[in-house]
Design a protein around this motif. Sequence first.
Motif, PDB file in Angstrom:
ATOM      1  N   LEU A   1       0.841  -1.187   0.000  1.00 36.81           N
ATOM      2  CA  LEU A   1       0.000   0.000   0.000  1.00 36.81           C
ATOM      3  C   LEU A   1       0.876   1.236   0.000  1.00 36.81           C
ATOM      4  O   LEU A   1       1.981   1.233   0.557  1.00 36.81           O
ATOM      5  N   SER A   2       0.395   2.310  -0.614  1.00 36.48           N
ATOM      6  CA  SER A   2       1.032   3.611  -0.489  1.00 36.48           C
ATOM      7  C   SER A   2      -0.003   4.615   0.006  1.00 36.48           C
ATOM      8  O   SER A   2      -1.211   4.398  -0.121  1.00 36.48           O
ATOM      9  N   CYS A   3       0.480   5.701   0.588  1.00 35.35           N
ATOM     10  CA  CYS A   3      -0.438   6.691   1.149  1.00 35.35           C
ATOM     11  C   CYS A   3       0.195   8.067   1.052  1.00 35.35           C
ATOM     12  O   CYS A   3       1.409   8.211   0.894  1.00 35.35           O
ATOM     13  N   LEU A   4      -0.638   9.095   1.145  1.00 39.76           N
ATOM     14  CA  LEU A   4      -0.158  10.467   1.061  1.00 39.76           C
ATOM     15  C   LEU A   4      -1.193  11.414   1.646  1.00 39.76           C
ATOM     16  O   LEU A   4      -2.358  11.054   1.851  1.00 39.76           O
ATOM     17  N   HIS A   5      -0.748  12.642   1.915  1.00 36.27           N
ATOM     18  CA  HIS A   5      -1.639  13.759   2.227  1.00 36.27           C
ATOM     19  C   HIS A   5      -1.679  14.641   0.976  1.00 36.27           C
ATOM     20  O   HIS A   5      -0.635  15.088   0.502  1.00 36.27           O
ATOM     21  N   ALA A   6      -2.861  14.882   0.448  1.00 37.96           N
ATOM     22  CA  ALA A   6      -2.986  15.562  -0.837  1.00 37.96           C
ATOM     23  C   ALA A   6      -3.082  17.077  -0.666  1.00 37.96           C
ATOM     24  O   ALA A   6      -3.888  17.560   0.130  1.00 37.96           O
ATOM     25  N   SER A   7      -2.268  17.800  -1.419  1.00 34.33           N
ATOM     26  CA  SER A   7      -2.397  19.256  -1.433  1.00 34.33           C
ATOM     27  C   SER A   7      -3.571  19.683  -2.300  1.00 34.33           C
ATOM     28  O   SER A   7      -4.192  20.720  -2.049  1.00 34.33           O
ATOM     29  N   GLU A   8      -3.882  18.908  -3.333  1.00 33.77           N
ATOM     30  CA  GLU A   8      -5.038  19.158  -4.192  1.00 33.77           C
ATOM     31  C   GLU A   8      -5.847  17.869  -4.299  1.00 33.77           C
ATOM     32  O   GLU A   8      -5.307  16.814  -4.651  1.00 33.77           O
ATOM     33  N   THR A   9      -7.140  17.948  -4.041  1.00 33.88           N
ATOM     34  CA  THR A   9      -7.951  16.735  -3.935  1.00 33.88           C
ATOM     35  C   THR A   9      -8.390  16.174  -5.284  1.00 33.88           C
ATOM     36  O   THR A   9      -8.887  15.051  -5.340  1.00 33.88           O
ATOM     37  N   THR A  10      -8.233  16.931  -6.350  1.00 38.15           N
ATOM     38  CA  THR A  10      -8.698  16.446  -7.655  1.00 38.15           C
ATOM     39  C   THR A  10      -7.652  15.638  -8.410  1.00 38.15           C
ATOM     40  O   THR A  10      -7.948  15.109  -9.480  1.00 38.15           O
ATOM     41  N   ILE A  11      -6.453  15.520  -7.867  1.00 42.00           N
ATOM     42  CA  ILE A  11      -5.358  14.890  -8.612  1.00 42.00           C
ATOM     43  C   ILE A  11      -5.303  13.385  -8.419  1.00 42.00           C
ATOM     44  O   ILE A  11      -5.204  12.613  -9.388  1.00 42.00           O
ATOM     45  N   TYR A  12      -5.377  12.908  -7.188  1.00 40.82           N
ATOM     46  CA  TYR A  12      -4.844  11.578  -6.876  1.00 40.82           C
ATOM     47  C   TYR A  12      -5.802  10.427  -7.126  1.00 40.82           C
ATOM     48  O   TYR A  12      -5.368   9.276  -7.195  1.00 40.82           O
ATOM     49  N   GLY A  13      -7.082  10.710  -7.286  1.00 43.29           N
ATOM     50  CA  GLY A  13      -7.999   9.641  -7.662  1.00 43.29           C
ATOM     51  C   GLY A  13      -7.639   9.021  -9.000  1.00 43.29           C
ATOM     52  O   GLY A  13      -7.852   7.817  -9.221  1.00 43.29           O
ATOM     53  N   ARG A  14      -7.048   9.816  -9.889  1.00 47.38           N
ATOM     54  CA  ARG A  14      -6.646   9.311 -11.210  1.00 47.38           C
ATOM     55  C   ARG A  14      -5.569   8.242 -11.110  1.00 47.38           C
ATOM     56  O   ARG A  14      -5.396   7.448 -12.036  1.00 47.38           O
ATOM     57  N   PHE A  15      -4.850   8.232  -9.997  1.00 44.86           N
ATOM     58  CA  PHE A  15      -3.762   7.279  -9.820  1.00 44.86           C
ATOM     59  C   PHE A  15      -4.122   6.177  -8.813  1.00 44.86           C
ATOM     60  O   PHE A  15      -3.247   5.461  -8.342  1.00 44.86           O
ATOM     61  N   GLY A  16      -5.407   6.059  -8.505  1.00 46.39           N
ATOM     62  CA  GLY A  16      -5.871   4.968  -7.665  1.00 46.39           C
ATOM     63  C   GLY A  16      -5.907   5.262  -6.183  1.00 46.39           C
ATOM     64  O   GLY A  16      -6.162   4.358  -5.382  1.00 46.39           O
ATOM     65  N   TYR A  17      -5.661   6.510  -5.780  1.00 45.11           N
ATOM     66  CA  TYR A  17      -5.747   6.879  -4.370  1.00 45.11           C
ATOM     67  C   TYR A  17      -7.176   7.268  -4.006  1.00 45.11           C
ATOM     68  O   TYR A  17      -7.884   7.894  -4.795  1.00 45.11           O
ATOM     69  N   GLY A  18      -7.603   6.897  -2.804  1.00 43.82           N
ATOM     70  CA  GLY A  18      -8.895   7.300  -2.283  1.00 43.82           C
ATOM     71  C   GLY A  18      -8.756   7.821  -0.869  1.00 43.82           C
ATOM     72  O   GLY A  18      -7.801   7.487  -0.149  1.00 43.82           O
ATOM     73  N   VAL A  19      -9.698   8.640  -0.428  1.00 40.06           N
ATOM     74  CA  VAL A  19      -9.643   9.233   0.912  1.00 40.06           C
ATOM     75  C   VAL A  19      -9.889   8.150   1.949  1.00 40.06           C
ATOM     76  O   VAL A  19     -11.013   7.683   2.132  1.00 40.06           O
ATOM     77  N   GLY A  20      -8.831   7.750   2.647  1.00 45.14           N
ATOM     78  CA  GLY A  20      -8.924   6.665   3.615  1.00 45.14           C
ATOM     79  C   GLY A  20      -9.213   7.111   5.027  1.00 45.14           C
ATOM     80  O   GLY A  20      -9.759   6.350   5.829  1.00 45.14           O
ATOM     81  N   THR A  21      -8.837   8.352   5.383  1.00 45.40           N
ATOM     82  CA  THR A  21      -9.163   8.910   6.695  1.00 45.40           C
ATOM     83  C   THR A  21      -9.521  10.378   6.515  1.00 45.40           C
ATOM     84  O   THR A  21      -9.134  11.019   5.536  1.00 45.40           O
TER      85      THR A  21
END
Length: 406
Positions: free
Chosen positions: A113-133
């Motif tokens: 698994l990988s995780c991050l804190h997003a500075s912009e919320t519209t970017i990371y869904g395209r790469f398979g990230y979802g809001v987990g917390t």
Amino acid sequence: MTDFDVRPVADDERRETLAVLLQSLHGKPLTDEEWAEIDSAWKTEGSFAAFDGDTPIGLAHSFGTELVVPGGGTIEVAAVDGIGVRADWTRRGVHTAMQHAQLAYFAERGKILSCLHASETTIYGRFGYGVGTRIRTLRIERPAARLREGVPVAEGHVRFLSPEEAVKQGPELYRRVGLHRPGMLARPGNWWPTMFNRDAGPQGRYRLAVHNGHDGPDGYVLYETVERATLEDPEKGALLRVRDFHAATPEVENALWRFLLSVDLVSAIHVRTRPVDDALPLLLNDSRHAGTLAVEDDLWVRLIDVEAALAARTYGAAAPVVIEVTDDQLPGNTGRYEVGPGGVRRSDETAGLRLGVDVLGMLYLGEWRPADLARSGRIEVLDADSLARADVLFPTAVHPWCGTPF
């Protein structure tokens, strides 16, 4: 054909690629003194940079750590702590190329698994990230806010650590508190110089207050005070702003709240990174004195190995459900999985639910009910009974919470 190259960051490229990242986030390059403080902590493993010839134009940086999953187990994860592209190179595919290279690297190295804190919320869904917390921002009015009589408070006392003590003891304090919620991250040695020491150390603006119980330190809060007095209101109290707040038990947490509410000459307390189900309003004589300013996304989760990640967590007491997952970036994850209290396996059975890997990231730590994601159109329901069972399988007793900036 592109006019840039993406490749792993070499050791002698660390400082110049970090400078590009800071520039993309509108920060200043590090001074020699600042770089010396983090030099040994700024690693290159799992990090990729984009280059125009020999000139860096973007960076995707990460570090390895552990994440608590539902059920209390931990898995090794990659924490992506910075992605940025130089402003004169944006909208040209640089960010996408670095993301693809980094995800492929994680998969090749067996990351779950990988995780991050997003500075912009519209970017990371395209790469398979979802809001987990998610996190809750609280503003507490002082001196009006007071603890109710009868609130259970741990025995012990609170004392300040000197900046030198804070830097030395910080890692052990966090270890003693423990990883007690889904979504919490271990803080490896290279996290502290870049994310804690600069705030709590001799050059920082923050004070570290530690609660000591019968068995030693069991909680702490890191905070600063910001002067708010003006010519028009010279007696206005300071704003107390909390940066880091962790406690081993609810009773210790209550003791630290009592301490914060006792600090003199303060007109308000602001704390951003609290769990969604933070109990503070219930602790006060008047819950309106603890207002919620925002509830927003926090840790974004990307399952690199879907089967291994699903197998690492526990589930509620319901019959198994077959889910069909789609993953465009890592197509090996695409397929059907039977998920239930007895385990997880690949399946050829008819799926009851269909979803993307980004939505699975939203489900993974238990933050979102499947029914809510289905209602929003994120989950395609092929069988209504499967959705009802998933509502029992995936949620957790408490909201997941990360509590660690990076």
